[in-house]
Structure formats: C-alpha cells, structure tokens
Design an enzyme around this catalytic site. Structure first.
Site, PDB file in Angstrom:
ATOM      1  CB  THR A  82      -0.919   0.006   1.250  1.00 19.15           C
ATOM      2  OG1 THR A  82      -1.716  -1.178   1.235  1.00 19.15           O
ATOM      3  CG2 THR A  82      -1.806   1.234   1.286  1.00 19.15           C
ATOM      4  CE  LYS A  97       2.028   1.636  12.168  1.00 22.50           C
ATOM      5  NZ  LYS A  97       1.335   2.052  10.968  1.00 22.50           N
ATOM      6  CD  GLU A 149       5.903  13.946   9.695  1.00 17.41           C
ATOM      7  OE1 GLU A 149       6.704  14.850   9.920  1.00 17.41           O
ATOM      8  OE2 GLU A 149       4.974  13.654  10.485  1.00 17.41           O
ATOM      9  CB  VAL A 200       3.179   9.289  14.360  1.00 16.53           C
ATOM     10  CG1 VAL A 200       2.075   9.719  15.320  1.00 16.53           C
ATOM     11  CG2 VAL A 200       4.249   8.527  15.102  1.00 16.53           C
ATOM     12  CB  ILE A 231      -1.077  14.413  10.470  1.00 13.20           C
ATOM     13  CG1 ILE A 231      -2.534  14.050  10.186  1.00 13.20           C
ATOM     14  CG2 ILE A 231      -0.985  15.673  11.312  1.00 13.20           C
ATOM     15  CD1 ILE A 231      -3.362  13.799  11.450  1.00 13.20           C
ATOM     16  CD  GLU A 239      -0.202  -1.440  10.929  1.00 15.30           C
ATOM     17  OE1 GLU A 239       0.925  -1.919  10.778  1.00 15.30           O
ATOM     18  OE2 GLU A 239      -0.526  -0.340  10.442  1.00 15.30           O
ATOM     19  CG  ASP A 263      -0.997   1.160  14.412  1.00 10.41           C
ATOM     20  OD1 ASP A 263       0.071   0.937  13.823  1.00 10.41           O
ATOM     21  OD2 ASP A 263      -1.686   2.187  14.212  1.00 10.41           O
ATOM     22  CE  LYS A 313      -0.055   4.712  13.632  1.00 14.26           C
ATOM     23  NZ  LYS A 313      -1.407   4.482  13.126  1.00 14.26           N
ATOM     24  N   GLY A 325      -3.575   5.072   4.592  1.00  9.97           N
ATOM     25  CA  GLY A 325      -3.884   5.026   3.161  1.00  9.97           C
ATOM     26  C   GLY A 325      -2.641   5.302   2.328  1.00  9.97           C
TER      27      GLY A 325
HETATM   28  P1  NAP Z   1       1.585  -4.019   2.796  1.00  7.61           P
HETATM   29  O1  NAP Z   1       0.615  -3.438   1.860  1.00  7.61           O
HETATM   30  O2  NAP Z   1       1.275  -5.321   3.436  1.00  7.61           O
HETATM   31  O3  NAP Z   1       2.995  -4.158   2.011  1.00  7.61           O
HETATM   32  C1  NAP Z   1       4.094  -4.798   2.575  1.00  7.61           C
HETATM   33  C2  NAP Z   1       5.165  -4.935   1.504  1.00  7.61           C
HETATM   34  O4  NAP Z   1       6.336  -5.475   2.096  1.00  7.61           O
HETATM   35  C3  NAP Z   1       4.778  -5.881   0.353  1.00  7.61           C
HETATM   36  O5  NAP Z   1       5.276  -5.383  -0.858  1.00  7.61           O
HETATM   37  C4  NAP Z   1       5.483  -7.184   0.719  1.00  7.61           C
HETATM   38  O6  NAP Z   1       5.856  -7.969  -0.407  1.00  7.61           O
HETATM   39  C5  NAP Z   1       6.731  -6.674   1.407  1.00  7.61           C
HETATM   40  N1  NAP Z   1       7.210  -7.602   2.427  1.00  7.61           N
HETATM   41  C6  NAP Z   1       6.615  -7.913   3.600  1.00  7.61           C
HETATM   42  N2  NAP Z   1       7.341  -8.805   4.275  1.00  7.61           N
HETATM   43  C7  NAP Z   1       8.411  -9.083   3.492  1.00  7.61           C
HETATM   44  C8  NAP Z   1       9.538  -9.948   3.622  1.00  7.61           C
HETATM   45  N3  NAP Z   1       9.693 -10.718   4.697  1.00  7.61           N
HETATM   46  N4  NAP Z   1      10.447  -9.959   2.636  1.00  7.61           N
HETATM   47  C9  NAP Z   1      10.303  -9.185   1.542  1.00  7.61           C
HETATM   48  N5  NAP Z   1       9.262  -8.328   1.357  1.00  7.61           N
HETATM   49  C10 NAP Z   1       8.332  -8.295   2.323  1.00  7.61           C
HETATM   50  O7  NAP Z   1       1.925  -3.015   3.976  1.00  7.61           O
HETATM   51  P2  NAP Z   1       1.683  -1.432   4.026  1.00  7.61           P
HETATM   52  O8  NAP Z   1       0.266  -1.171   4.414  1.00  7.61           O
HETATM   53  O9  NAP Z   1       2.235  -0.794   2.821  1.00  7.61           O
HETATM   54  O10 NAP Z   1       2.550  -1.042   5.314  1.00  7.61           O
HETATM   55  C11 NAP Z   1       3.947  -1.032   5.258  1.00  7.61           C
HETATM   56  C12 NAP Z   1       4.494  -0.350   6.514  1.00  7.61           C
HETATM   57  O11 NAP Z   1       3.970   0.974   6.592  1.00  7.61           O
HETATM   58  C13 NAP Z   1       4.105  -1.029   7.824  1.00  7.61           C
HETATM   59  O12 NAP Z   1       5.156  -0.843   8.747  1.00  7.61           O
HETATM   60  C14 NAP Z   1       2.883  -0.233   8.280  1.00  7.61           C
HETATM   61  O13 NAP Z   1       2.698  -0.273   9.676  1.00  7.61           O
HETATM   62  C15 NAP Z   1       3.300   1.145   7.842  1.00  7.61           C
HETATM   63  N6  NAP Z   1       2.202   2.095   7.601  1.00  7.61           N
HETATM   64  C16 NAP Z   1       1.142   1.731   6.837  1.00  7.61           C
HETATM   65  C17 NAP Z   1       0.137   2.668   6.580  1.00  7.61           C
HETATM   66  C18 NAP Z   1      -1.057   2.341   5.740  1.00  7.61           C
HETATM   67  O14 NAP Z   1      -1.956   3.175   5.636  1.00  7.61           O
HETATM   68  N7  NAP Z   1      -1.120   1.156   5.124  1.00  7.61           N
HETATM   69  C19 NAP Z   1       0.242   3.955   7.126  1.00  7.61           C
HETATM   70  C20 NAP Z   1       1.355   4.293   7.904  1.00  7.61           C
HETATM   71  C21 NAP Z   1       2.335   3.347   8.130  1.00  7.61           C
HETATM   72  P3  NAP Z   1       4.767  -8.563  -1.441  1.00  7.61           P
HETATM   73  O15 NAP Z   1       4.239  -7.355  -2.180  1.00  7.61           O
HETATM   74  O16 NAP Z   1       5.507  -9.495  -2.315  1.00  7.61           O
HETATM   75  O17 NAP Z   1       3.729  -9.211  -0.577  1.00  7.61           O
HETATM   76  N1  HSE Z   2      -3.023   0.608  10.416  1.00  5.64           N
HETATM   77  C1  HSE Z   2      -2.683   1.953  10.647  1.00  5.64           C
HETATM   78  C2  HSE Z   2      -3.938   2.746  10.935  1.00  5.64           C
HETATM   79  C3  HSE Z   2      -1.981   2.533   9.443  1.00  5.64           C
HETATM   80  O1  HSE Z   2      -5.026   2.262  10.637  1.00  5.64           O
HETATM   81  O2  HSE Z   2      -3.837   3.837  11.480  1.00  5.64           O
HETATM   82  C4  HSE Z   2      -1.462   3.921   9.673  1.00  5.64           C
HETATM   83  O3  HSE Z   2      -0.417   3.902  10.599  1.00  5.64           O
END
Ligand code: NAP
Ligand code: HSE
Length: 427
Positions: free
Chosen positions: A13, A106, A130, A133, A137, A191, A202, A206, A303
C-alpha cells in the site's frame, strides 16, 4: 542534475503510494529540490505477484535484501515492509553502510527505536519516520522542529485510522464491527495483523514515538496501558450519543508534575470537541505547549497517498540536511521516563451495567460506587429493552482508576449482574 537513488523494502500500500506520487509530482519535486528521484530496487516477498502499479524499467524487483543495503549506488533505503525482524536487520545494514533511512514502521520504532537512533547517530545518518505516526499529518516534523521550543504539557489524539474508521461507520452508518473492519482492510488502512489496530497496539506504538519526540524520554511500550475497541458495542455507541458523546480510540499523555501519565483507551468524547468530529480514516493530534498553547493537527491517518506523502517529505528533507535531526534532541541516548502509576490516573467514567430487572439493583450499585469514592453525575435505566436483563448507564464525576477497577470487580461479583460491566473513560 543530481539523481537521488532510492531502494524500497516493501512495495505494498505505502510503497506503491510513494511510487505514484514520485511519478505524478516529478516536475514539482524537481522545482523544489533541483533533483530527480529514482527507485532503483524494490524488495518484495513475491516477485511474480500481480501488482496494480508497475514502476518504470529503471526499477528492479528483488527478494534479496542485500540488493538494497549493499548497493553503493543507493542513497536512501526506504523501509515500508512492516514487521520487526527483517526490517530491523535491513535498517541496521543500511545505517552501517552509511545510507539514510526512511521508515513508516512504528512497531519497529516503538520496540527498537532507541537502539536504531543511537546507531544512526554513531554513523551520522538520518533515520526519518514522519509517516510512522498519523499517516499524512506532519506531526513528527511539527513536534521535532516547529514546536521544539515548547515544554509539552500534554498531547491527546486519535492515532489509528482503522479503529477510527470502524467506530465512525458503526456510529454514522450503523455498520457491524466486522463489516467496517473488512472495509478498512480493503481500503489498505489496516495493519497486516488487524489485531494491532483493534486492540490499540498500533496506537500504542505511535504514542511511544510521539512521547519520545515531545519529552526526549522513553516510555517503554510494555508499560503503556493499552486498551482497544473490541469491547465497544452498538449499544454503547447509542448510549454515548444520547448523552451527547462520540466514542473514539484515544491516545493521551500528560505531564503531571514531572511524571508522565499516558495510555491508549476508548473514551466518550463530547460531540462539541474537535476530536469528536474526526471521522473515517482521519487522525488528529492536539498538542499543548507552554508557549504556543494548544495546536490541533488533523488529516488522513492511513492510506496509500497520505502515507506516501509523508514518506516522500522525509526523503526530500534528507536530501537537504547537513546534520540529520532524528530524535529532536541533542543526544539520541534517551532515558526512561518517570511514569505516573496508571492506577493513580483520574477521569470521569461511563459505566454500563447489564443487570437483572429487580428492585434495589440501582441502590446496590450506587452504594458500592460511593464506598469507592465514585460520585455519580447521571444515571439512566432503559426499561424498554425486552428480556430479563436491562442496561443501567452511569456517568461519573472524576474518579481514580484504581477505585474504578476495585468497584467494578466488586459489582461484577454480585448476583444480579448478568454480564461483565463495560467502563470507558470520558475525555
Ligand atoms: P503491505 O501493503 O502489506 O505491504 C508490505 C510490503 O512489504 C509488500 O510489498 C510485501 O511484499 C513486502 N514484504 C513484507 N514482508 C516481506 C519480507 N519478509 N520480505 C520481503 N518483502 C516483504 O503493507 P503497508 O500497508 O504498505 O505497510 C507497510 C508499513 O507501513 C508497515 O510498517 C505499516 O505499519 C506502515 N504504515 C502503513 C500505513 C497504511 O496506511 N497502510 C500507514 C502508515 C504506516 P509482497 O508485495 O511481495 O507481498
Ligand atoms: N493501520 C494503521 C492505521 C496505518 O489504521 O492507522 C497507519 O499507521
């Protein structure tokens, strides 16, 4: 023209959100920085996976972390994969290779941030976060830079987009908890393990990050009182509305005479407060400084694009800095905070007792509350609910957490109690 070479660990994502912004805003980024940004390599679990967004030919997909950390061409390693084992190893290798690091993780920062910040300081590289959390924002930069001259009296906020989305959908559209959670997952907010969102974990990650930024002290995650939204029912949301409140998952820290009182908990928030109006995947943080007074930050907390925006802001910042400012404090050696024992915290409360519809029940409950110094502000008994049991709702004046815990334990052992009592704080 200088080209900044980025290696992405993770292309889900947030990773694809970042890539899309890099493409869409290329011209603006050049005008602001005079630089071009290229994603040279992307680490994923499965190279064969069908992806909604395919980057240009300059980007190589790999399953080998060394392709990122050992590549001398890479300027910045961007960790967007989640988890705390491989992500930690990659960040450590990147730092030791003299590369700046940007992360949205985080969980990793809350568990291993102190170690990683010390290492980054030792190697003179940036470790920026940034996006970790409150999604889009700019709260990390704001506390680290814009509000850095303030003693922070307290912070209160909504720090999890998924939980806020679920509560908002339950409140506004009457959705079931599980349906709303599924929608949040489909929208890319949750998550990998959504228990982290639902159980407040989570948000706790943060808050630990925010506390370090605001106070330069470490509030260990294991000591942070953390309660999620899994006990919030449609009935509680309805009662809260009738009293003029919305139920929100709150993260709060206060400086109480030099000790930090902090926690994650579901709370009733008066509908007139800005925090009560924060809906959907939005987050908000109210920071109160001794000079600036209160400052309120609001925006999308989860997002692809909002989070990608925060990640890219860190990348841009790192291309400009001389000495990186990772923690917001002169030394990255952050000491453990002096913590106010959670049982001493005081708050107003909402109680919902589910009781047998018999004479004297209300009086028995009131007596136990009085014995524990809990004074009732409002009480309502719903007589129009069918069945042998009825809910009784009390709103209280300020009470101590320990008194509340003891009183509820005593009441729940009484024969007329049909179900475990629900208690939420009132903000
Ligand atoms: P996601 O959609 O599940 O994407 C995770 C990515 O990491 C995928 O491309 C996956 O590969 C790769 N990956 C996971 N484990 C791996 C491993 N062991 N070896 C190699 N590649 C691996 O997760 P996301 O929502 O983008 O979130 C990523 C991070 O950002 C997390 O720490 C999350 O807490 C943080 N975050 C997310 C958001 C949000 O809104 N989603 C907001 C703020 C922070 P594949 O594509 O091959 O599966
Ligand atoms: N899973 C987290 C949330 C992503 O819903 O706030 C953003 O950190």
């Amino acid at each position: 023209m200088q080209t900044v070479k980025l290696a992405l660990a993770g292309f889900g994502t947030v990773g694809t959100g970042l890539a899309r912004i890099l493409e869409e805003n290329e011209e603006l980024l050049f005008k602001r920085s005079g630089m071009k940004f290229t994603i040279t390599s992307v680490l994923v679990r499965d190279i064969e996976k069908q992806r909604d967004y395919i980057p240009g030919p300059e980007t190589r997909f790999t399953t080998n972390p060394e392709d990122l950390t050992a590549d001398p061409e890479v300027d910045i390693v961007v960790e967007l994969m989640g988890g705390i084992t491989l992500a930690r190893e990659i960040i450590i290798k990147a730092i030791k290779a003299g590369k700046h690091v940007v992360t949205a993780n985080k969980h990793l920062l809350a568990e291993h941030g102190i170690e990683l910040f010390k290492l980054a300081e030792e190697y003179g590289v940036g470790l920026y976060y940034e996006s970790s959390v409150a999604g889009g924002i700019p709260i990390v930069e704001s506390i680290k830079e814009s509000l850095c001259v303030n003693k922070i009296k307290g912070m209160v906020g909504i720090l999890n987009g998924t939980a806020n989305y679920i509560l908002s959908e339950m409140t506004t559209n009457g959705l079931e908890f599980d349906t709303a959670l599924q929608q949040a997952q489909d929208l890319g907010y949750a998550e990998a393990d959504p228990t982290f969102d639902i159980e407040g974990i989570d948000a706790a990650h943060k808050l630990v990050v925010l506390i370090r930024l605001a106070y330069g002290e470490d509030y260990p995650l294991a000591k942070l009182p953390t309660e999620g939204i899994s006990k919030v029912t449609g009935l509680d949301i309805q009662f809260a509305r009738e009293f003029g409140y919305r139920i929100k998952l709150i993260g709060q820290v206060r400086d109480v005479c030099g000790k930090l009182e902090a926690g994650i908990f579901p709370a009733l928030v008066k509908y007139t407060l800005l925090l009560a109006r924060v809906g959907g995947n939005y987050n908000a943080v109210r920071v109160e400084g001794n000079a600036v007074g209160p400052a309120f930050f609001h925006g999308q907390g989860a997002g692809a694009l909002p989070t990608g925006s925060a990640v890219l802001a860190d990348i841009m910042a790192l291309t400009k800095v001389g000495k990186p400012n990772n923690t917001g404090f002169y030394s990255s050696d952050l000491k453990e905070a002096d913590i106010l024992p959670p049982e001493h915290a005081t708050s107003e409360y909402y109680f919902r007792f589910n009781v047998a519809d018999e004479a004297g029940v209300m009086a028995s409950i009131s007596k136990v509350l009085a014995e524990h110094n809990i004074s009732i502000a409002q009480a309502v008994q719903k007589g129009d609910i069918s069945g042998p049991n009825v809910p009784i709702v009390f709103l209280t004046h300020k009470a101590r957490a320990k008194d509340v815990k003891d009183a509820i334990a005593k009441i729940d052992s009484m024969p007329f109690i049909a179900e475990e009592t629900v208690s939420f704080r009132i903000l």
